[in-house]
Each structure stands twice: as C-alpha cells, then as structure tokens.
Design a protein around this motif. Structure first.
Motif, mmCIF file in Angstrom:
data_model
loop_
_atom_site.group_PDB
_atom_site.id
_atom_site.type_symbol
_atom_site.label_atom_id
_atom_site.label_comp_id
_atom_site.label_asym_id
_atom_site.label_seq_id
_atom_site.Cartn_x
_atom_site.Cartn_y
_atom_site.Cartn_z
ATOM 1 N N TYR A 112 81.108 30.833 21.454
ATOM 2 C CA TYR A 112 82.058 29.716 21.561
ATOM 3 C C TYR A 112 81.796 28.911 22.825
ATOM 4 C CZ TYR A 112 86.458 27.330 22.599
ATOM 5 O OH TYR A 112 87.399 26.388 22.936
ATOM 6 N N PHE A 113 81.726 29.601 23.962
ATOM 7 C CA PHE A 113 81.532 28.892 25.217
ATOM 8 C C PHE A 113 80.123 28.326 25.328
ATOM 9 C CE2 PHE A 113 85.082 31.813 26.298
ATOM 10 C CZ PHE A 113 86.012 30.841 26.621
ATOM 11 N N LEU A 114 79.146 29.015 24.780
ATOM 12 C CA LEU A 114 77.778 28.503 24.811
ATOM 13 C C LEU A 114 77.670 27.214 24.009
ATOM 14 C CD1 LEU A 114 74.914 29.184 25.853
ATOM 15 C CD2 LEU A 114 74.496 30.283 23.632
ATOM 16 N N ALA A 115 78.341 27.157 22.849
ATOM 17 C CA ALA A 115 78.311 25.942 22.029
ATOM 18 C C ALA A 115 78.954 24.773 22.769
ATOM 19 C CB ALA A 115 79.019 26.191 20.701
ATOM 20 N N ALA A 116 80.061 25.040 23.480
ATOM 21 C CA ALA A 116 80.709 23.974 24.242
ATOM 22 C C ALA A 116 79.816 23.503 25.386
ATOM 23 C CB ALA A 116 82.053 24.472 24.775
ATOM 24 N N ALA A 117 79.176 24.434 26.073
ATOM 25 C CA ALA A 117 78.273 24.060 27.162
ATOM 26 C C ALA A 117 77.087 23.269 26.634
ATOM 27 C CB ALA A 117 77.796 25.310 27.901
ATOM 28 N N ALA A 118 76.586 23.648 25.464
ATOM 29 C CA ALA A 118 75.466 22.910 24.862
ATOM 30 C C ALA A 118 75.871 21.479 24.542
ATOM 31 C CB ALA A 118 74.987 23.634 23.604
ATOM 32 N N ALA A 119 77.135 21.282 24.096
ATOM 33 C CA ALA A 119 77.617 19.929 23.840
ATOM 34 C C ALA A 119 77.657 19.127 25.138
ATOM 35 C CB ALA A 119 79.001 19.973 23.188
ATOM 36 N N GLY A 120 78.076 19.768 26.233
ATOM 37 C CA GLY A 120 78.061 19.098 27.516
ATOM 38 C C GLY A 120 76.653 18.722 27.951
ATOM 39 N N ARG A 121 75.709 19.639 27.761
ATOM 40 C CA ARG A 121 74.314 19.356 28.095
ATOM 41 C C ARG A 121 73.789 18.185 27.266
ATOM 42 N NH1 ARG A 121 69.975 24.065 28.675
ATOM 43 N NH2 ARG A 121 70.372 23.622 30.877
ATOM 44 N N CYS A 122 74.098 18.156 25.988
ATOM 45 C CA CYS A 122 73.654 17.057 25.120
ATOM 46 C C CYS A 122 74.198 15.730 25.628
ATOM 47 C CB CYS A 122 74.115 17.317 23.691
ATOM 48 S SG CYS A 122 73.720 16.000 22.516
ATOM 49 N N ALA A 123 75.502 15.701 25.961
ATOM 50 C CA ALA A 123 76.107 14.459 26.438
ATOM 51 C C ALA A 123 75.497 14.012 27.763
ATOM 52 C CB ALA A 123 77.615 14.647 26.579
ATOM 53 N N ALA A 124 75.215 14.972 28.648
ATOM 54 C CA ALA A 124 74.612 14.611 29.929
ATOM 55 C C ALA A 124 73.270 13.934 29.733
ATOM 56 C CB ALA A 124 74.447 15.869 30.792
ATOM 57 N N GLY A 125 72.536 14.349 28.705
ATOM 58 C CA GLY A 125 71.241 13.742 28.427
ATOM 59 C C GLY A 125 71.325 12.356 27.860
ATOM 60 N N LEU A 126 72.506 11.971 27.385
ATOM 61 C CA LEU A 126 72.696 10.633 26.814
ATOM 62 C C LEU A 126 73.233 9.640 27.828
ATOM 63 C CD1 LEU A 126 74.399 11.668 23.450
ATOM 64 C CD2 LEU A 126 72.025 10.984 23.779
ATOM 65 N N GLY A 127 73.738 10.159 28.971
ATOM 66 C CA GLY A 127 74.383 9.306 29.952
ATOM 67 C C GLY A 127 73.412 8.408 30.709
#
Length: 360
Positions: A345-360
């Motif tokens: 659960y927490f890994l999936a949320a962190a992965a979403a954060g990583r994905c968004a950081a790459g789009l910023g």
C-alpha cells in the motif's frame, strides 16, 4: 443524533497545530479523553466545564477515540477583532448551518490578498496532481516525491470526505515542514488557505502556493458502508476530472493491499476500481510499483487491465523508495497497520509520488 455529556477538564495532555487533547471527568466520575479545537471553542484549562459530543466515541467510530468539545460554556472565547458586519476578514462559511460553522477568508474572494492572482486563473499549466482515496497515503506520496525531487514545492488539498478540521490530523502537523501549504476545500477548514471547492483549491495550489506537485486526498476518518458506492473516497474519481478539466496532469495512487482481511480490499481495492473505472471520466496516469510479490501481482493485474481501457498504466521503479518511506517524518499507518504489514500500500503511494515528481 448527538449524545451530549458535560464534564470538567482535569488535565491538558499533548497538543499539536490547531488541537488540544484533554482529560475530562464527567459528573458521574467517568473519565474521557477529549479533543478541543481552540480556534472554534477557545483554549481549555484544568477546571473548565466542557460540553461534549460523545456519540461517535460511544459507538467506536473513527474519531480517534475522542469525545469532541463543543463549548466551554462558562468561559467563552472573545469575538474576533474584525467588525462583525464586515466582510474584510472573509465570508466563506464552512460546516454550513451547523452550530460550529466558522466564517473564513476564502483564498479567491474580494478581501483576499490573493484575489488578483486568482481572479482570472483558469489553468493549472500541466501541474502534476496525485489523487488518493485515503489520508494515510499522504506521507507516503510525499516520501516518493522527496526521493527524486527533494526541493519540490508540494501542496496538499484536503477534501471534505473525512475530517472537516485539518487540525484533527497529526500527520499534517508532522508534515508542516514538508509542505508548501494545505488548502482545505469544500466543507473542510483549518488549512493555510481556504477554498470553496476543489477547482478553486487546485488553482490556489498552482498560483498562490506555487506548487510543483499537488496531492488531493480526503481528511482522516473516511466514511464507508461496505458497499461499492458507499465510500467517501469515491470522490477521488471526481478529483481526476477536476484536475484534467483545469489542464493539470492527474496521477492516480492505487489502493493495493496484501494484508487487508476484507476480500474487497485485497489486491486492488474495489474502491480504486470504482473511483478510477467508473467515476473518473478523464484519463489519468495510474501508477503501479514495478515490483510486487507474485501472489499480490496475480490479484492486482486483472483489475488493472480493466482500468487500462481508460487510463495510462505507469510502472514505476521502486529503488530507493523503501528508504524514503522509512525516513518519513511521521508514522506510516493505515487501518491500524504500519509499513511492515501494508508494505505494498505505502509503496504504491510512494511510486505515485515518484511518478508525479518526474512530471513536474
């Protein structure tokens, strides 16, 4: 309905931004742990008489085990210094038509110092926005963003599906140094900025807080009935639509679990399936960790394949995310389970954060 009690404050326990925890003794000698919001009711002291709402506490519902202070009837707080008939301090009414409705300054109303920035604002300019259905995902998403973009400005938009006062959240208190600001939207209140709805809140995150990445999730204490549609977090699909409508980039954090004892939440939660598969009409980047245990992946992949008809499935590398999660400045906990129990659960949320950081 409301279950009322009256008691006396015997001790002031810990406090955090916007909230004070108390020991209260009822007239019959029963002792309760209570929570007060000083901005609403004043600051309790030992010896004060307090009126309490104990309904959710008695029923064992999601109030954190607290009776809630409604008033200090013998020592009411002073009126705000602003003239009572002036709108110079704002006229945004939240928790509307309830006895404790606060009147606040909306970020985009006439008296706001941010009025000029938002008067004609209509576009997010591609701002990456992570959407999640549980408040517990927030610190993990922040950890994922920080893993790759340590200097990013992160805004949190707290929607009103759970707690209305942002002050209830000890997670938000612990993340204050990590966030550019919190925007409370809809009926939620107590953030750094107040917005009428999610759309104006998103524009405030972009044009006032100057966010590089934003996160949208309800406050703690979500409401659910155990049915497909009876869950306050279904609004995450509406958040995807709002982000896309305003020209942002929605990034969906998926609720994945290998530990939840309820079949409907094992693998990919039926709440994610409903919110992203039925409610979200715009396409989002739905994020999966590139590595999941084989038995969990076998449960997740068929559901994700259905969502791929509308959304882009993004598989994100997980190297370094465990370290980022363990370094979180606040404890990671969802449904009473921590990082070890709910790693996916927490890994999936962190992965979403990583994905968004790459789009910023």
């Amino acid at each position: 309905m409301v279950r009322w009690r009256s008691g006396t404050v015997t001790a002031v326990r810990r406090s955090w931004h916007g909230a004070v925890e108390l020991d209260v003794r009822q007239a019959d000698g029963v002792r309760l742990r209570a929570l007060a919001y000083p901005e609403l009711v004043g600051t309790p002291e030992p010896g004060d008489r307090v009126l309490l709402n104990v309904g959710a506490l008695l029923m064992g519902l999601g109030t954190g085990g607290y009776a809630l202070v409604v008033a200090l009837p013998d020592r009411l707080p002073a009126d705000p210094p602003e003239t009572v008939d002036s709108r110079d301090a704002g006229h945004l009414v939240k928790a509307r038509y309830t006895p404790l409705q606060p009147i606040l300054l909306g970020v985009d109303e006439e008296a706001s110092p941010h009025r000029a920035a938002l008067a004609d604002a209509d576009d997010l300019g591609g701002l990456p926005v992570v959407t999640a259905d549980l408040h517990s995902a927030l610190p993990a998403i922040v950890a994922g963003i920080r893993a790759d973009a340590p200097g990013a400005r992160i805004a949190y938009l707290m929607t009103d599906g759970g707690a209305l006062p942002a002050w209830f959240s000890r997670t938000l208190h612990g993340l204050r140094g990590e966030l550019a600001g919190t925007v409370t939207v809809g009926q939620a209140f107590g953030g750094d900025l107040e917005a009428t709805n999610l759309h104006s809140g998103l524009l405030a995150a972009r044009h006032v807080l100057r966010a590089d990445v934003a996160v949208v999730a309800q406050g703690p204490g979500n409401l659910g009935t155990g049915t497909r549609w009876g869950f306050s977090g279904v609004a995450v699909g509406e958040a995807v639509n709002a982000v896309a409508t305003l020209g942002g980039r929605p990034v969906g954090s998926l609720r994945i679990s290998g530990a939840d004892p309820r079949d409907r939440h094992r693998g990919l939660s039926h709440h994610s399936v409903t919110a992203y598969g039925r409610v979200a009409l715009a396409a989002a980047d739905l994020v999966l960790p590139a590595e999941l245990p084989a038995d969990l992946a076998a449960l997740v992949e068929p559901a994700v394949a259905e969502l791929a008809r509308r959304h882009r499935i993004v598989r994100v590398p997980v190297e370094g995310l465990d370290e980022a999660l363990r370094a979180s400045p606040v404890p990671l906990s969802t449904m009473g389970r921590g990082l070890a129990e709910e790693h996916a659960y927490f890994l999936a949320a962190a992965a979403a954060g990583r994905c968004a950081a790459g789009l910023g």
